[in-house]
Write an enzyme that holds these catalytic residues in place. Structure first.
Site, short mmCIF file in Angstrom:
data_model
loop_
_atom_site.label_atom_id
_atom_site.label_comp_id
_atom_site.label_asym_id
_atom_site.label_seq_id
_atom_site.Cartn_x
_atom_site.Cartn_y
_atom_site.Cartn_z
N GLU A 41 29.00 49.54 40.96
CA GLU A 41 28.57 49.31 42.10
C GLU A 41 29.23 48.04 42.84
O GLU A 41 28.52 47.09 43.22
CB GLU A 41 27.09 49.36 42.27
CG GLU A 41 26.43 50.35 41.62
CD GLU A 41 26.59 51.57 42.54
OE1 GLU A 41 26.75 51.42 43.80
OE2 GLU A 41 26.64 52.61 41.99
N VAL A 42 30.48 47.73 42.56
CA VAL A 42 31.22 46.64 42.79
C VAL A 42 32.06 47.04 44.05
O VAL A 42 33.05 45.88 44.54
CB VAL A 42 31.88 46.18 41.67
CG1 VAL A 42 31.03 45.40 40.79
CG2 VAL A 42 33.04 46.95 41.27
N VAL B 156 35.29 52.36 47.22
CA VAL B 156 35.92 51.99 48.58
C VAL B 156 37.31 51.50 48.58
O VAL B 156 38.13 51.69 49.40
CB VAL B 156 34.79 51.02 49.26
CG1 VAL B 156 35.45 50.54 50.51
CG2 VAL B 156 33.57 51.56 49.32
N LYS C 40 40.33 61.16 39.70
CA LYS C 40 39.03 60.58 39.13
C LYS C 40 39.19 61.30 37.74
O LYS C 40 38.49 62.31 37.70
CB LYS C 40 37.81 60.52 40.04
CG LYS C 40 36.57 60.12 39.11
CD LYS C 40 36.17 58.77 39.27
CE LYS C 40 34.73 58.48 38.95
NZ LYS C 40 34.52 57.00 39.27
N ARG D 293 33.90 61.55 48.24
CA ARG D 293 33.81 60.42 49.05
C ARG D 293 35.12 59.86 49.59
O ARG D 293 35.23 59.26 50.85
CB ARG D 293 32.98 59.24 48.27
CG ARG D 293 31.72 59.49 47.90
CD ARG D 293 30.71 58.27 47.43
NE ARG D 293 29.42 58.94 46.89
CZ ARG D 293 29.23 59.45 45.74
NH1 ARG D 293 30.01 59.69 45.01
NH2 ARG D 293 27.81 59.71 45.73
N GLU E 206 41.26 56.34 39.42
CA GLU E 206 40.04 55.47 39.48
C GLU E 206 39.05 55.79 38.23
O GLU E 206 38.72 56.83 37.95
CB GLU E 206 39.15 55.85 40.59
CG GLU E 206 37.91 55.09 40.92
CD GLU E 206 36.80 55.24 41.81
OE1 GLU E 206 35.82 54.78 41.78
OE2 GLU E 206 37.16 56.27 42.89
N ALA F 285 35.77 54.73 35.60
CA ALA F 285 34.16 54.81 35.84
C ALA F 285 33.48 53.60 35.49
O ALA F 285 33.78 52.87 34.09
CB ALA F 285 33.60 56.14 34.92
N GLY F 286 33.27 52.67 36.19
CA GLY F 286 32.45 51.52 35.78
C GLY F 286 33.41 50.52 35.52
O GLY F 286 34.64 50.37 35.91
#
Length: 213
Positions: A14-15, A19, A34, A48, A102, A104-105
């Site tokens: 959640e950083v 985006v 991903k 997204r 991308e 994960a985390g």
């Protein structure tokens, strides 16, 4: 000649990594991949990013693992009766465009009992773009992530700061690490192609080209 590719990771969850991936995809004219999606299978990170960029479907590569539980990949895979192995991952076939991968985390999120996200980035031979967000403790988390990359001999492409500004945190992070800052993304009340393009128009991304190994 191979096109440049980058592995996008964060200092935690959640950083703003997804985006940042959308912003970077527009900036580089890149494809997006991903490798592991854990949870949100009806509308995951690939969905997204595509919605936020407005780019066509052929810019998006399917996940290697789609796991039902929003948890660490090693545990989500266990719940699905699967075992994630590094040998299962291959970069998508080249399209003539750059590629963003991308994770994960954060870098030390486990994929299985022995390997973490950083090991996947290393296997793919990609430099890392690290996404940081300002909160109490984020200086430590950012510097620790940078130290892990350095200790593993991994190439850092640079940092993207996401969310509200904190000039002092940015100053001390760059002072102590020497890491280049690629972009500063403000808190966005709305994320869409027009908003992201406006950010690029105001401050174009300067990211050196680099081809995958």
């Amino acid at each position: 000649m191979s096109q440049p590719a980058y592995f996008v990771s964060g200092i935690g969850t959640e950083v703003g990594k997804t985006v940042a991936s959308a912003y970077l995809q527009l900036a580089l004219g890149a494809d997006y991949w991903k490798p592991v999606q854990a949870g949100d299978l009806d509308f995951g990170d690939r969905d997204r990013v595509r919605q936020w960029t407005g780019l066509p479907a052929d810019r998006y590569h399917p996940e290697r693992y789609r796991l039902r539980t929003p948890a660490s990949p090693h545990y989500a895979a266990h719940l699905d009766g699967l075992s994630i192995e590094l040998d299962d991952f291959r970069l998508p076939e080249p399209t003539g465009r750059p590629l963003l991968v991308e994770g994960a985390g954060g870098l030390l999120v486990p994929l299985n009992e022995t390997d973490c996200m950083i090991d996947l980035a290393a296997r793919l031979g990609l430099p890392v773009i690290l996404v940081s967000r300002h909160y109490l403790g984020s200086i430590n988390h950012t510097l620790l992530s940078l130290e892990v990359l350095k200790g593993r001999g991994m190439e850092l492409a640079g940092i993207v700061f996401s969310g509200g500004e904190n000039p002092e945190s940015e100053r001390i992070i760059t002072q102590l690490s020497g890491a280049p800052v690629l972009a500063r993304l403000p808190e966005l009340p709305q994320i869409d192609p027009t908003t992201l393009q406006g950010l690029l128009d105001a401050a174009p991304l300067a990211l050196p080209s680099r081809s995958p190994q």
